[in-house]
Design a protein around this motif. Structure first.
Motif, PDB file in Angstrom:
ATOM      1  N   LYS B 127     -34.951 -22.075 -10.146  1.00 34.62           N
ATOM      2  CA  LYS B 127     -35.023 -22.360 -11.590  1.00 34.62           C
ATOM      3  C   LYS B 127     -33.652 -22.181 -12.258  1.00 34.62           C
ATOM      4  O   LYS B 127     -33.244 -22.994 -13.072  1.00 34.62           O
ATOM      5  N   HIS B 128     -32.967 -21.107 -11.886  1.00 29.37           N
ATOM      6  CA  HIS B 128     -31.686 -20.811 -12.545  1.00 29.37           C
ATOM      7  C   HIS B 128     -30.496 -21.402 -11.802  1.00 29.37           C
ATOM      8  O   HIS B 128     -29.352 -21.143 -12.164  1.00 29.37           O
ATOM      9  N   LYS B 129     -30.756 -22.165 -10.763  1.00 27.08           N
ATOM     10  CA  LYS B 129     -29.690 -22.689  -9.900  1.00 27.08           C
ATOM     11  C   LYS B 129     -28.749 -21.556  -9.486  1.00 27.08           C
ATOM     12  O   LYS B 129     -27.543 -21.568  -9.751  1.00 27.08           O
ATOM     13  N   GLY B 130     -29.347 -20.599  -8.800  1.00 30.78           N
ATOM     14  CA  GLY B 130     -28.608 -19.418  -8.348  1.00 30.78           C
ATOM     15  C   GLY B 130     -28.489 -19.393  -6.842  1.00 30.78           C
ATOM     16  O   GLY B 130     -28.643 -20.422  -6.159  1.00 30.78           O
ATOM     17  N   LEU B 131     -28.216 -18.206  -6.316  1.00 31.59           N
ATOM     18  CA  LEU B 131     -28.026 -18.026  -4.877  1.00 31.59           C
ATOM     19  C   LEU B 131     -28.555 -16.669  -4.439  1.00 31.59           C
ATOM     20  O   LEU B 131     -28.540 -15.713  -5.216  1.00 31.59           O
ATOM     21  N   TYR B 132     -28.986 -16.624  -3.182  1.00 30.98           N
ATOM     22  CA  TYR B 132     -29.190 -15.323  -2.534  1.00 30.98           C
ATOM     23  C   TYR B 132     -28.451 -15.369  -1.204  1.00 30.98           C
ATOM     24  O   TYR B 132     -28.617 -16.312  -0.422  1.00 30.98           O
ATOM     25  N   LEU B 133     -27.623 -14.363  -0.989  1.00 27.76           N
ATOM     26  CA  LEU B 133     -26.844 -14.297   0.244  1.00 27.76           C
ATOM     27  C   LEU B 133     -27.249 -13.087   1.064  1.00 27.76           C
ATOM     28  O   LEU B 133     -27.651 -12.064   0.504  1.00 27.76           O
ATOM     29  N   ALA B 134     -27.111 -13.203   2.377  1.00 29.33           N
ATOM     30  CA  ALA B 134     -27.278 -12.042   3.246  1.00 29.33           C
ATOM     31  C   ALA B 134     -25.916 -11.613   3.747  1.00 29.33           C
ATOM     32  O   ALA B 134     -25.160 -12.410   4.294  1.00 29.33           O
ATOM     33  N   ALA B 135     -25.617 -10.329   3.509  1.00 29.74           N
ATOM     34  CA  ALA B 135     -24.444  -9.728   4.152  1.00 29.74           C
ATOM     35  C   ALA B 135     -24.932  -9.174   5.500  1.00 29.74           C
ATOM     36  O   ALA B 135     -26.121  -9.247   5.808  1.00 29.74           O
ATOM     37  N   PHE B 136     -24.032  -8.616   6.281  1.00 28.54           N
ATOM     38  CA  PHE B 136     -24.405  -8.234   7.643  1.00 28.54           C
ATOM     39  C   PHE B 136     -24.798  -6.764   7.730  1.00 28.54           C
ATOM     40  O   PHE B 136     -23.951  -5.877   7.666  1.00 28.54           O
ATOM     41  N   GLY B 137     -26.107  -6.554   7.854  1.00 29.83           N
ATOM     42  CA  GLY B 137     -26.658  -5.206   7.897  1.00 29.83           C
ATOM     43  C   GLY B 137     -26.172  -4.443   9.115  1.00 29.83           C
ATOM     44  O   GLY B 137     -26.053  -4.998  10.195  1.00 29.83           O
ATOM     45  N   GLY B 138     -25.882  -3.169   8.912  1.00 32.12           N
ATOM     46  CA  GLY B 138     -25.439  -2.333  10.023  1.00 32.12           C
ATOM     47  C   GLY B 138     -23.989  -2.561  10.403  1.00 32.12           C
ATOM     48  O   GLY B 138     -23.557  -2.143  11.465  1.00 32.12           O
ATOM     49  N   ALA B 139     -23.247  -3.229   9.521  1.00 25.89           N
ATOM     50  CA  ALA B 139     -21.814  -3.429   9.767  1.00 25.89           C
ATOM     51  C   ALA B 139     -21.015  -2.741   8.660  1.00 25.89           C
ATOM     52  O   ALA B 139     -19.982  -3.233   8.209  1.00 25.89           O
ATOM     53  N   GLY B 140     -21.496  -1.593   8.248  1.00 29.63           N
ATOM     54  CA  GLY B 140     -20.928  -0.905   7.084  1.00 29.63           C
ATOM     55  C   GLY B 140     -19.465  -0.526   7.217  1.00 29.63           C
ATOM     56  O   GLY B 140     -18.716  -0.573   6.233  1.00 29.63           O
ATOM     57  N   ALA B 141     -19.050  -0.144   8.429  1.00 30.41           N
ATOM     58  CA  ALA B 141     -17.652   0.256   8.617  1.00 30.41           C
ATOM     59  C   ALA B 141     -16.750  -0.968   8.500  1.00 30.41           C
ATOM     60  O   ALA B 141     -15.715  -0.941   7.817  1.00 30.41           O
ATOM     61  N   TYR B 142     -17.157  -2.044   9.147  1.00 28.06           N
ATOM     62  CA  TYR B 142     -16.409  -3.313   9.094  1.00 28.06           C
ATOM     63  C   TYR B 142     -16.294  -3.797   7.644  1.00 28.06           C
ATOM     64  O   TYR B 142     -15.212  -4.152   7.169  1.00 28.06           O
ATOM     65  N   LEU B 143     -17.435  -3.809   6.953  1.00 28.58           N
ATOM     66  CA  LEU B 143     -17.446  -4.364   5.593  1.00 28.58           C
ATOM     67  C   LEU B 143     -16.640  -3.498   4.628  1.00 28.58           C
ATOM     68  O   LEU B 143     -16.127  -4.002   3.627  1.00 28.58           O
ATOM     69  N   SER B 144     -16.503  -2.207   4.929  1.00 33.71           N
ATOM     70  CA  SER B 144     -15.696  -1.343   4.048  1.00 33.71           C
ATOM     71  C   SER B 144     -14.248  -1.839   4.001  1.00 33.71           C
ATOM     72  O   SER B 144     -13.540  -1.625   3.018  1.00 33.71           O
ATOM     73  N   LYS B 145     -13.833  -2.515   5.071  1.00 41.08           N
ATOM     74  CA  LYS B 145     -12.460  -3.033   5.130  1.00 41.08           C
ATOM     75  C   LYS B 145     -12.272  -4.255   4.244  1.00 41.08           C
ATOM     76  O   LYS B 145     -11.144  -4.678   3.999  1.00 41.08           O
ATOM     77  N   CYS B 146     -13.382  -4.856   3.825  1.00 41.20           N
ATOM     78  CA  CYS B 146     -13.310  -6.058   2.976  1.00 41.20           C
ATOM     79  C   CYS B 146     -13.400  -5.693   1.491  1.00 41.20           C
ATOM     80  O   CYS B 146     -13.467  -6.570   0.641  1.00 41.20           O
ATOM     81  N   ILE B 147     -13.482  -4.391   1.206  1.00 40.26           N
ATOM     82  CA  ILE B 147     -13.587  -3.939  -0.185  1.00 40.26           C
ATOM     83  C   ILE B 147     -12.262  -3.276  -0.544  1.00 40.26           C
ATOM     84  O   ILE B 147     -11.887  -2.268   0.046  1.00 40.26           O
ATOM     85  N   VAL B 148     -11.539  -3.877  -1.479  1.00 42.03           N
ATOM     86  CA  VAL B 148     -10.179  -3.409  -1.747  1.00 42.03           C
ATOM     87  C   VAL B 148     -10.093  -2.551  -3.013  1.00 42.03           C
ATOM     88  O   VAL B 148      -9.108  -1.847  -3.220  1.00 42.03           O
TER      89      VAL B 148
END
Lengths: 278, 193
Positions: B127-148
């Motif tokens: 309805k709102h022309k939005g999005l839902y994305l999945a990030a990668f569960g259980g990859a918390g250490a890796y993803l911390s490197k993508c947060i600056v």
């Protein structure tokens, strides 16, 4: 009679808590590597690669593998010839609390009614067994709740038979879909009573990953269930491919003639556990 | 970029996307697309959403304007000295389903977590022309490197459930629900049957 000081237990559990959050055991890492090498979906192979990279970063930089550092489930086997100088329960809880504080682990435990965080990640859920000998074996399983929430238990009529059990386990895992972070390890408690089945399902997760049950018919059933789950094609994180489950571990226990409890405890790919012996 | 040090060939085909999303970008994305997100987003999980709801029920404003924003379902682990943030992978999204349509009615355009969404959420996304994305569960250490960058902007007392503002770089995610009504998890299931 051997004497173990309570503060020695606290110190050991503190270190174990931090190690468990950051270091995958070699059997888990091997399973992820093997899955990557035999993965049929290019996207899922990339995700497995990412998970392996994640384990590498976590271990080297002591960053938790997953921000959900879990509720601590502790299995303690106490030799009947050991005397603990101090209060065992308090020593274990203190070790967990110190590990979460000192290891920069997320504290996720809260009151069930008010949802107020206890601030220490305690109380840990502790199960005790008294065994022969003069050692204390402590197995720590920090359990993330993305996977815990997808677990289930049923009291089947015995007429449901083996097929009934297979169907329950496979459907539960398939319905959970991507939620519990597949590829999952599926712990199954079969038989016993309501609470015994649940405990066995959890305990089965402590078995080295993929090691078959010593009873041949149970080992075959483990393989069959794993195959049926993986044939459904949900795959890593629900993105497709041939690895929804890394392993199925079944622990059987005799049940009442009228009863067939089956409990399924799902564990995510970040399957963290550590065992220490004091 | 720290990520390159670990995984030179990983996700070479990430589609680079700037946040906040523009309507054109949202329309161009399809379920199954692999994106690398760059820019600012907000975070929230169970407690954050309960507080949003309480504020809205009292007729009060939310602490941040979610209009056009991406809300990431995460409860990070604490940062160690010298780190931007601790492990910061996605939490399971269905627990936020109850609140999402209302937030999308208020202008929230995209959400990111892991796992399936309810039918009402999927309808709100279309309805709102939005999005839902999945990030990668259980990859918390890796993803911390993508947060600056990471700062708490509200509900600090909620600890990991506080409302954070993250700046992300090349943060990998998969489009699950696109603006055209597609659901990637359903597409994978159908392909198998």
């Amino acid at each position: 009679m051997r004497i173990v000081q309570a503060d020695e237990i606290t110190k050991a559990v503190r270190a174990q808590t931090i190690d468990a959050a950051t270091d995958l055991e070699p059997d888990i890492l091997d399973a992820l590597l093997a899955a990557r090498d035999s993965e049929t979906s290019p996207l899922s192979r990339n995700v497995l690669e990412l998970l392996i990279s994640n384990a590498d970063i976590a271990s080297r930089e002591k960053i938790p593998l997953c921000q959900d550092t879990g509720v601590s489930v502790v299995f303690v086997e106490i030799g009947q010839d050991v005397h603990v100088e101090g209060i065992l329960e308090e020593a274990l809880q203190a070790g967990v609390a110190q590990g979460y504080e000192d290891g920069y682990l997320r504290k996720s435990v809260c009151d069930p009614l008010t949802r107020v965080n206890t601030g220490t990640n305690t109380p840990a859920v502790i199960h005790y067994d008294i065994v022969p000998g003069d050692e204390i074996h402590i197995s720590l399983l920090p359990k993330g709740c993305g996977s815990e929430n997808m677990s289930g238990l049923t009291m089947l009529p015995p007429s449901a038979g083996i097929q009934g059990m297979i169907d329950f386990v496979v459907e539960l895992v398939v319905q959970a879909g991507p939620n519990p972070c597949p590829p999952v390890t599926v712990g199954v408690g079969m038989g016993g009573t309501f609470e015994k089945a649940a405990l066995l399902a959890k305990k089965s997760l402590l078995r080295p990953l993929g090691q078959p049950h010593p009873r041949e018919d149970i080992a075959q059933l483990e393989q069959q269930i794993k195959q049926e789950i993986n044939e459904r094609g949900m795959g890593v994180h629900g993105l497709g491919g041939n690895h929804t489950s890394l392993a199925v571990h079944i622990e059987p226990f005799p049940s009442h003639i009228a009863s067939l409890p089956v409990a399924v405890n799902i564990q995510c790919h970040a399957h963290r556990y550590k065992k220490i012996i004091l | 970029m720290s990520l390159l040090r670990y995984t030179p060939d990983l996700f070479g085909d990430l589609k680079s996307i700037d946040l906040p999303f523009t309507p054109d970008v949202i329309i161009s994305l399809k379920a199954g697309d692999l994106v690398g997100l760059n820019g600012y987003l907000y975070t929230g999980r169970d407690q954050t959403h309960r507080r949003f709801e309480a504020l809205l029920d009292e007729g009060k404003a939310l602490p941040v304007d979610l209009k056009g924003q991406l809300l990431y379902y995460v409860g990070p682990s604490p940062a160690q000295p010298g780190q931007v943030i601790g492990a910061a992978g996605p939490t399971t999204s269905y627990r936020m389903d109850k609140y999402t349509p209302r937030l999308m009615d208020l202008g929230l355009i995209a959400t990111m977590g892991k796992g399936m969404r309810s039918i009402p959420v999927r309808e709100a996304i279309t309805k709102h022309k939005g999005l839902y994305l999945a990030a990668f569960g259980g990859a918390g250490a890796y993803l911390s490197k993508c947060i600056v960058e990471a700062e708490v902007v509200a509900f600090e007392d909620a600890g990991p459930e506080a409302l954070f503002r993250f700046k992300v770089e090349n943060f990998p995610a998969v489009v699950i629900n696109d603006a055209h009504g597609n659901d990637y998890y359903e597409m994978v299931k159908k392909k198998q049957n």
